[in-house]
Design a protein around this motif. Sequence first.
Motif, PDB file in Angstrom:
ATOM      1  N   PRO A 404       0.836  -1.230   0.000  1.00  0.00           N
ATOM      2  CA  PRO A 404       0.000   0.000   0.000  1.00  0.00           C
ATOM      3  C   PRO A 404       0.868   1.278   0.000  1.00  0.00           C
ATOM      4  CG  PRO A 404       0.132  -0.866   2.209  1.00  0.00           C
ATOM      5  CD  PRO A 404       0.882  -1.841   1.354  1.00  0.00           C
ATOM      6  N   VAL A 405       1.938   1.294  -0.768  1.00  0.00           N
ATOM      7  CA  VAL A 405       2.807   2.456  -0.801  1.00  0.00           C
ATOM      8  C   VAL A 405       3.460   2.534  -2.177  1.00  0.00           C
ATOM      9  CG1 VAL A 405       4.743   1.132   0.132  1.00  0.00           C
ATOM     10  CG2 VAL A 405       4.738   3.619   0.349  1.00  0.00           C
ATOM     11  N   HIS A 413       6.403   5.907   4.803  1.00  0.00           N
ATOM     12  CA  HIS A 413       5.558   4.777   5.203  1.00  0.00           C
ATOM     13  C   HIS A 413       6.165   4.040   6.393  1.00  0.00           C
ATOM     14  CE1 HIS A 413       2.838   1.395   4.992  1.00  0.00           C
ATOM     15  NE2 HIS A 413       3.859   0.544   4.756  1.00  0.00           N
ATOM     16  N   LEU A 414       7.527   3.874   6.364  1.00  0.00           N
ATOM     17  CA  LEU A 414       8.195   3.202   7.478  1.00  0.00           C
ATOM     18  C   LEU A 414       8.027   4.017   8.760  1.00  0.00           C
ATOM     19  CD1 LEU A 414      10.082   1.062   8.673  1.00  0.00           C
ATOM     20  CD2 LEU A 414      12.035   2.407   7.831  1.00  0.00           C
ATOM     21  N   ALA A 415       8.122   5.342   8.667  1.00  0.00           N
ATOM     22  CA  ALA A 415       7.953   6.183   9.853  1.00  0.00           C
ATOM     23  C   ALA A 415       6.548   6.031  10.424  1.00  0.00           C
ATOM     24  CB  ALA A 415       8.233   7.636   9.505  1.00  0.00           C
ATOM     25  N   ASP A 416       5.520   5.985   9.532  1.00  0.00           N
ATOM     26  CA  ASP A 416       4.130   5.811  10.001  1.00  0.00           C
ATOM     27  C   ASP A 416       3.954   4.453  10.687  1.00  0.00           C
ATOM     28  OD1 ASP A 416       3.587   8.273   8.951  1.00  0.00           O
ATOM     29  OD2 ASP A 416       2.754   7.495   7.060  1.00  0.00           O
ATOM     30  N   CYS A 417       4.541   3.418  10.077  1.00  0.00           N
ATOM     31  CA  CYS A 417       4.401   2.079  10.658  1.00  0.00           C
ATOM     32  C   CYS A 417       5.084   2.014  12.015  1.00  0.00           C
ATOM     33  CB  CYS A 417       4.986   1.032   9.713  1.00  0.00           C
ATOM     34  SG  CYS A 417       4.012   0.790   8.214  1.00  0.00           S
ATOM     35  N   ARG A 418       6.255   2.608  12.130  1.00  0.00           N
ATOM     36  CA  ARG A 418       6.959   2.599  13.406  1.00  0.00           C
ATOM     37  C   ARG A 418       6.181   3.383  14.462  1.00  0.00           C
ATOM     38  NH1 ARG A 418      13.133   3.663  11.174  1.00  0.00           N
ATOM     39  NH2 ARG A 418      13.641   1.461  10.727  1.00  0.00           N
ATOM     40  N   GLU A 419       5.576   4.517  14.049  1.00  0.00           N
ATOM     41  CA  GLU A 419       4.787   5.313  14.988  1.00  0.00           C
ATOM     42  C   GLU A 419       3.580   4.513  15.472  1.00  0.00           C
ATOM     43  OE1 GLU A 419       2.435   9.620  15.151  1.00  0.00           O
ATOM     44  OE2 GLU A 419       3.547   9.001  13.355  1.00  0.00           O
ATOM     45  N   GLU A 499       8.531  -4.426   9.560  1.00  0.00           N
ATOM     46  CA  GLU A 499       9.527  -5.234   8.852  1.00  0.00           C
ATOM     47  C   GLU A 499       9.327  -5.128   7.348  1.00  0.00           C
ATOM     48  OE1 GLU A 499       9.314  -9.204  10.272  1.00  0.00           O
ATOM     49  OE2 GLU A 499      10.054  -8.719  12.300  1.00  0.00           O
ATOM     50  N   THR A 500       8.053  -5.178   6.906  1.00  0.00           N
ATOM     51  CA  THR A 500       7.788  -5.053   5.467  1.00  0.00           C
ATOM     52  C   THR A 500       8.244  -3.683   4.957  1.00  0.00           C
ATOM     53  OG1 THR A 500       5.904  -6.544   5.661  1.00  0.00           O
ATOM     54  CG2 THR A 500       6.016  -5.146   3.702  1.00  0.00           C
ATOM     55  N   ALA A 501       7.932  -2.625   5.731  1.00  0.00           N
ATOM     56  CA  ALA A 501       8.324  -1.275   5.316  1.00  0.00           C
ATOM     57  C   ALA A 501       9.852  -1.148   5.267  1.00  0.00           C
ATOM     58  CB  ALA A 501       7.731  -0.240   6.279  1.00  0.00           C
ATOM     59  N   GLU A 502      10.548  -1.768   6.243  1.00  0.00           N
ATOM     60  CA  GLU A 502      12.019  -1.725   6.210  1.00  0.00           C
ATOM     61  C   GLU A 502      12.563  -2.423   4.971  1.00  0.00           C
ATOM     62  OE1 GLU A 502      13.030  -3.511   9.906  1.00  0.00           O
ATOM     63  OE2 GLU A 502      12.987  -1.622  11.042  1.00  0.00           O
ATOM     64  N   THR A 503      11.902  -3.521   4.586  1.00  0.00           N
ATOM     65  CA  THR A 503      12.317  -4.223   3.358  1.00  0.00           C
ATOM     66  C   THR A 503      12.143  -3.320   2.146  1.00  0.00           C
ATOM     67  OG1 THR A 503      11.663  -6.345   4.324  1.00  0.00           O
ATOM     68  CG2 THR A 503      11.916  -6.256   1.930  1.00  0.00           C
TER      69      THR A 503
END
Length: 888
Positions: A404-405, A413-419, A499-503
């Motif tokens: 979804p990005v 997106h990674l920042a949002d997921c981590r938040e 993890e997916t966003a980091e990938t």
Amino acid sequence: MKFDRVRLRNFKCYADADLRLDPGVTVIHGLNGSGKSSLLEACFFGLYGATALDRTLDDVVTIGEEEAIVELWFTHDGGDYHVRRRVRATGERATTAECVLETPDDTVEGARDVRAEVAELFRMDSEAFVNCAYVRQGEVNKLINASPSQRQDMIDDLLQLGTLEEYRERASDARLGVKSVLDDRRGSLSELDSQIEAKEDADLHARLNELKSDRKGVESEIDRFEDNEETARETREQAIEVLEEYEDKREELETLAEEIDELETEISETERERTDHRERIGELRERIDDLEREVDEKVAETGLDSADEGAIDARLDELDAEDDDLRSELNDAEKRAERFDTQVENLSDRIDELEARAEQKRERADALAAEADDAADDLERRRERRDELDDRIETERAKFEDEPVEFGDAEAHLADCREERDDLRSRVEDVKADLKSARDSVEEAEALLAEGKCPECGQPVEDSPHVDTVEEDRERVAELEAELDDLRAEREAAADAVETAETLVEAEREVGNLRENRELAEQSVADREETVAEKRAEAEQLREEAADLAAEAEDKRGDAADLREKAEDAERRVEELESEREALAAERERLTEIRERREAVADAEDEVERRREKRATLDEQNDLRRDRLADKRERRADLRESYDENAVESAREDKREAEAYLEKVEVKLSELREKRDDLQGAIGGVEGEIRQLENLRERRANLAERVDALESLREEAADLQEMYGDLRADLRQRNVEQLEAMLNDVFELVYQNDSYARIELDGEYELTVYQKDGEPLDPEQLSGGERALFNLSLRCAIYRLLSEGIEGTAPMPPLILDEPTVFLDSGHVSQLAELVNSMRDLGVEQILVVSHDDELVAAADDVVSVEKDAVSNRSTVERREALVEAAD
């Protein structure tokens, strides 16, 4: 120090080039393979000669030329310098034919002396020059890829710290040498003590007195026997006088007998010699008749009227005149034959040379064609590598298709997921705290109920209105447990999303790196395509030149055949003239024989006359001998009457007795003298040992003093060794601190508003890069462009350190960057341009950059354009202002 001018002739791809270099930033601009780097290599070669080359001198001279010339004018420390190098390639290998360096004070000649003078001027050899000021093509990461020990050696050598290490090693060697000598001297001192003790135990003075007493007694015996010997000698001498007197008479009798026999023999021999002369005169008369007959026969053969000397001389003069004419004509004929032979030989050599050159060009064309085929194969591999990179880029981008990005938004997106994950973690902790509190309340209420008390007020539970709240607390615990389970499930889902966003972020970074590599691969393909085309074009041109040379050789082969026929005609004429001269020589020889035989007749007549005179002389000599013979016979008769045999026998007896005594006394005296000599030798030996004892004592005193001095010297050498080591360590630490400060100044200028904070350089020259968050990085973890820019920053910092010096400025060569943008993208090129401008602002007088990047060209003070002619494969160089004038 700065380069003022470089002039080239037949250097690599330059047939003739002359370039002036001004202060400031100069960019040498042109297409790949046009010869940009060769300009800088020429400057480097002008300074350091063969040591500046990656290969051999053969690569310096333009293909097909016999020599190359490089001239470099430069200014150093306020003085003007000019170096000229000429390389000849006419033998098996190229050699330096001329090398001259003109300085403000002197002229230095010879490649080795010039190289030493340049190294002394700059305080660096060719390797140090490359490590300091010359970033060569393909070596931009040389320092960063080096190990800390290699980097330490490079920088220490540039900062002259290697000299201190050399001094420390010398001091160490001196200390070890002094210790070796000291140990040897101590051993010698111990040996001297042993020798002195042994000699003192021998009581040498008492032994000397005893030997002198024995010698005195032997000398008295010798005196007595010598007196007796003298008496016996006088008796023998008297007997000898008598015997000699009678011996003289006997010898005279024998001599007279011999002389009488000799005179009788001489008289007989002289008579025989007179007879021989008479017979020889007869033989000579016969010889004269034979010679006169031969002269008449030779005269008849020559056609002369007579054999007189005048006729012979006249005929010889005629023969000489004819021979002179023939010799002159023969000389002309031989010269013509030699000239034709030389021309034929020269043409043959020229034909061989043309054929050899044609063969060389054909072989070179075949080699170039093979190289072109190899380059084509390599080109195909590079295209496959480029296509492979395209596939990998698409693979990485495909990871975003089901996510979804959009590609490029992975960081956000990674920042949002981590938040979201962190928020869920906080909520889980809150619910866990509420759950624990609720469970504690339930347990406490149940404990009170078990005791029959109200969980609210502690009163008996009968009719208590607060007992129903326990059920509410139990329901609350159940609700919180259910909520905690839900939150934990959501937290795990959020962790998976992180993890997916980091990938995906890693995929974006990988795509960036792959794109950089793809650009490099694309450039590599273009370069290789150009190389293939150039090699095939050059091969075709060489084959055409080989055909022209073969045609020229065939034309000259016909000319050689014509000249060879002319040479054969001239050689036949030479043979005819030589035959005519041989006939003249034969007649001259016959005339010479007539003259020789006439001279032989005259010589024979002279000999006849001499022999007649000799016979008369011999007759007179025999008359004199007969008179002398009569006198000697009369003297012999008188001596026979005066000879007394009894007196002779008495004298012989006295002589025998005296000689017998002398023989015995000589043996006795010999024994006594030998004994005296032995005693004298023993005395001398004892005296020598006494002197040796005194010498040993003196040597021991000197040696003990020397041992004390060596011990002091060893301590001084150890102190000196330690001092050099401490000084080197202290200077290295100061250099490290100053280099770290300068490196951070340059790095901060280049990396403004970036993610890196600072660089750390430890005492072992280990480099560490720190991010803004304090995380340390090894420089090798940087991307290709960042690593290249980091290395350029390090090289510039080293250059600044050397130019400013530890305790004052030092004249430095120009800062030279050869294709520094190979690994840089457009953003990094802008940072490189800022780095170059900062070095100029810091006072670097001259910066030379080889690049085809437009941004660097736009930022330069001066631009030099290099172009290569596709037909001649020769490069030309022009300054930017010249190009502008041509355009106007």
